[in-house]
Design an enzyme around this catalytic site. Structure first.
Site, PDB file in Angstrom:
ATOM      1  N   ARG A   1       1.701 -19.114  57.866  1.00  0.00           N
ATOM      2  CA  ARG A   1       0.385 -18.479  57.779  1.00  0.00           C
ATOM      3  C   ARG A   1       0.549 -17.006  58.151  1.00  0.00           C
ATOM      4  O   ARG A   1       1.328 -16.668  59.058  1.00  0.00           O
ATOM      5  CB  ARG A   1      -0.618 -19.129  58.749  1.00  0.00           C
TER       6      ARG A   1
ATOM      7  N   GLU B   1      -6.152 -12.778  53.072  1.00  0.00           N
ATOM      8  CA  GLU B   1      -5.802 -13.071  51.674  1.00  0.00           C
ATOM      9  C   GLU B   1      -7.068 -13.108  50.847  1.00  0.00           C
ATOM     10  O   GLU B   1      -8.108 -13.528  51.356  1.00  0.00           O
ATOM     11  CB  GLU B   1      -5.086 -14.422  51.606  1.00  0.00           C
TER      12      GLU B   1
ATOM     13  N   HIS C   1       0.544 -16.785  48.129  1.00  0.00           N
ATOM     14  CA  HIS C   1       0.341 -18.071  48.813  1.00  0.00           C
ATOM     15  C   HIS C   1       0.511 -19.259  47.847  1.00  0.00           C
ATOM     16  O   HIS C   1      -0.430 -20.015  47.598  1.00  0.00           O
ATOM     17  CB  HIS C   1      -1.061 -18.100  49.479  1.00  0.00           C
TER      18      HIS C   1
HETATM   19  P1  NAP Z   1       4.797 -29.696  61.064  1.00  0.00           P
HETATM   20  O1  NAP Z   1       5.618 -30.840  60.573  1.00  0.00           O
HETATM   21  O2  NAP Z   1       3.686 -29.943  62.010  1.00  0.00           O
HETATM   22  O3  NAP Z   1       5.799 -28.622  61.673  1.00  0.00           O
HETATM   23  C1  NAP Z   1       5.420 -27.554  62.442  1.00  0.00           C
HETATM   24  C2  NAP Z   1       6.504 -27.300  63.491  1.00  0.00           C
HETATM   25  O4  NAP Z   1       6.145 -26.135  64.227  1.00  0.00           O
HETATM   26  C3  NAP Z   1       6.682 -28.443  64.469  1.00  0.00           C
HETATM   27  O5  NAP Z   1       8.015 -28.863  64.474  1.00  0.00           O
HETATM   28  C4  NAP Z   1       6.287 -27.843  65.828  1.00  0.00           C
HETATM   29  O6  NAP Z   1       7.166 -28.333  66.826  1.00  0.00           O
HETATM   30  C5  NAP Z   1       6.485 -26.333  65.597  1.00  0.00           C
HETATM   31  N1  NAP Z   1       5.623 -25.541  66.454  1.00  0.00           N
HETATM   32  C6  NAP Z   1       4.314 -25.741  66.766  1.00  0.00           C
HETATM   33  N2  NAP Z   1       3.892 -24.814  67.631  1.00  0.00           N
HETATM   34  C7  NAP Z   1       4.966 -24.025  67.889  1.00  0.00           C
HETATM   35  C8  NAP Z   1       5.175 -22.902  68.741  1.00  0.00           C
HETATM   36  N3  NAP Z   1       4.196 -22.437  69.516  1.00  0.00           N
HETATM   37  N4  NAP Z   1       6.393 -22.337  68.754  1.00  0.00           N
HETATM   38  C9  NAP Z   1       7.400 -22.820  68.000  1.00  0.00           C
HETATM   39  N5  NAP Z   1       7.269 -23.897  67.187  1.00  0.00           N
HETATM   40  C10 NAP Z   1       6.063 -24.482  67.144  1.00  0.00           C
HETATM   41  O7  NAP Z   1       4.141 -28.914  59.840  1.00  0.00           O
HETATM   42  P2  NAP Z   1       4.729 -28.715  58.360  1.00  0.00           P
HETATM   43  O8  NAP Z   1       4.218 -29.783  57.478  1.00  0.00           O
HETATM   44  O9  NAP Z   1       6.194 -28.451  58.446  1.00  0.00           O
HETATM   45  O10 NAP Z   1       3.956 -27.348  57.991  1.00  0.00           O
HETATM   46  C11 NAP Z   1       4.172 -26.187  58.745  1.00  0.00           C
HETATM   47  C12 NAP Z   1       3.190 -25.097  58.382  1.00  0.00           C
HETATM   48  O11 NAP Z   1       3.522 -24.558  57.115  1.00  0.00           O
HETATM   49  C13 NAP Z   1       1.737 -25.548  58.231  1.00  0.00           C
HETATM   50  O12 NAP Z   1       1.059 -25.575  59.455  1.00  0.00           O
HETATM   51  C14 NAP Z   1       1.147 -24.522  57.283  1.00  0.00           C
HETATM   52  O13 NAP Z   1       0.539 -23.487  58.028  1.00  0.00           O
HETATM   53  C15 NAP Z   1       2.357 -23.961  56.553  1.00  0.00           C
HETATM   54  N6  NAP Z   1       2.335 -24.261  55.116  1.00  0.00           N
HETATM   55  C16 NAP Z   1       2.297 -23.208  54.228  1.00  0.00           C
HETATM   56  C17 NAP Z   1       2.315 -23.452  52.870  1.00  0.00           C
HETATM   57  C18 NAP Z   1       2.284 -22.321  51.887  1.00  0.00           C
HETATM   58  O14 NAP Z   1       1.688 -22.472  50.842  1.00  0.00           O
HETATM   59  N7  NAP Z   1       2.924 -21.210  52.174  1.00  0.00           N
HETATM   60  C19 NAP Z   1       2.365 -24.765  52.393  1.00  0.00           C
HETATM   61  C20 NAP Z   1       2.413 -25.807  53.315  1.00  0.00           C
HETATM   62  C21 NAP Z   1       2.413 -25.535  54.672  1.00  0.00           C
HETATM   63  P3  NAP Z   1       6.726 -28.426  68.375  1.00  0.00           P
HETATM   64  O15 NAP Z   1       5.424 -29.168  68.386  1.00  0.00           O
HETATM   65  O16 NAP Z   1       7.851 -29.117  69.031  1.00  0.00           O
HETATM   66  O17 NAP Z   1       6.591 -27.027  68.827  1.00  0.00           O
END
Ligand code: NAP
Length: 322
Positions: A239, A268, A287
């Site tokens: 994000r 955005e 995005h």
């Molecule tokens: P996820 O499985 O929940 O992974 C997020 C990771 O971030 C977790 O391993 C979490 O581990 C870590 N995290 C959370 N807070 C943190 C912090 N303060 N410092 C460091 N690490 C932290 O989510 P996902 O499915 O991989 O998706 C991740 C993100 O990608 C989404 O939230 C979304 O914003 C973004 N996304 C973007 C697009 C796009 O179109 N560009 C598409 C899909 C997703 P811990 O809890 O151990 O910290």
């Protein structure tokens, strides 16, 4: 009792929506490209039993309060920083997101962005379009290697892991930072857990894949860019608000870092005149992380399946809160 009524805040393809009309009374905002206006959204929230929302809709206290009979909000994204989850929980409104179905697709895009920034692919394509290719020279459009370099993934979750698997195929060294260690990923992919600072100091590619929360907002700030190598390339596919855009611009201008690949921005859509768009070494995308037809269809269906299950009182497939 009649069918539960729902409002979908964008026009979705008829072939996706039609099969659900047996179970749901479905109204849709008629535009595909334009977000529903706030007034209509508030009125619909007050009328229906469920909403399917997009990341462009603010599901905040005002909207949830307007939803007298609103039982569920199915948000068509894995990130739910546009949703006030706490208020939804207090009001007993179920929230769902769309994890897993978009993981591999978003990882493909994230790695493409990294490759594009490293190998100057967009710039090289434009070079031909501008008819500038009229000579060969030893360092013409020379980029930087990806294979055998070090990638640092901040947010080793579902998408982070999928990116790490791709990086392993390129024989990269993989560092990661999370709030918690993931020993299974360390064993399976050979990733090494580090502090945030150690990752910034050692990675050739710093990749942001953590969700937007109060804790992660602007975690990539002036101080963070200062700690990166001057050859580092910063990739943001999570994000926009994880990065301080002004600090990123300055770090690029002052050559504190070498480049960036950005799929997301603080506000955005950005315009062509946005300073990052014309900066050398920067690739900007609108995005499109999960934007393949297959995956977007899966995301739409997952939202609608969650809604149907909610009204059938079955366990939700991907609850954020219930
Ligand atoms: P996820 O499985 O929940 O992974 C997020 C990771 O971030 C977790 O391993 C979490 O581990 C870590 N995290 C959370 N807070 C943190 C912090 N303060 N410092 C460091 N690490 C932290 O989510 P996902 O499915 O991989 O998706 C991740 C993100 O990608 C989404 O939230 C979304 O914003 C973004 N996304 C973007 C697009 C796009 O179109 N560009 C598409 C899909 C997703 P811990 O809890 O151990 O910290």
């Amino acid at each position: 009792m009649g069918k539960p009524s729902i409002f979908i805040t964008r026009r979705l393809p008829a072939e996706v929506v039609e099969p659900y009309q047996e179970q749901l009374d479905i109204e849709m905002w008629p535009e595909e490209d334009e977000a529903v206006d706030r007034e209509t959204l508030l009125a619909e929230a007050g009328r229906v039993d469920g909403l399917v929302t997009m990341l462009t809709d603010q599901v905040d206290e005002e909207l949830l309060a307007a939803g007298n009979s609103l039982g569920i909000v199915a948000n068509m994204a894995v990130g739910y920083d546009n949703v006030d989850v706490k208020t939804a929980e207090n009001r007993g409104t179920a929230i769902t997101n769309t994890p897993d179905v978009l993981t591999e697709t978003t990882a493909d895009l994230t790695f493409s962005l990294l490759m594009a920034a490293a190998r100057r692919i967009v710039e090289a394509g434009n070079y031909i379009k501008e008819d500038a290719w009229n000579h060969w020279s030893p360092l013409l459009l020379a980029g930087t290697d990806v294979h055998h370099k070090t990638i640092g993934i901040v947010g080793m979750g579902r998408i982070g892991e999928a990116v790490a698997r791709r990086a392993k195929g390129f024989q990269m060294d993989i560092l990661y930072h999370n709030r918690s260690r993931k020993e299974d990923v360390e064993d399976e992919i050979g990733a090494r857990y580090t502090s945030f600072d150690e990752l910034l100091e050692n990675a050739d590619y710093v990749v942001s894949l953590a969700p937007l929360t109060d804790e992660t907002r602007h975690m990539f700030n002036a101080e963070a860019f200062q700690k990166m190598k001057d050859t580092a390339i910063f990739i943001n596919a999570s994000r926009g608000a994880l990065m301080d855009e002004k600090a990123l611009e300055k770090a690029l201008r002052d050559e504190q870092i070498a480049g960036a690949g950005l799929d997301v921005f603080e506000e955005e859509p950005i315009r062509a005149g946005h300073p990052l768009v014309s900066m050398p070494g920067v690739v900007c995308l609108p995005h499109i992380g999960s934007a393949t037809k297959e995956t977007r269809y899966k995301m739409m269906r997952l939202c609608l399946d969650n809604v149907v299950r909610y009204f059938e009182e079955k366990p939700l497939l991907s609850p954020v809160s219930r």
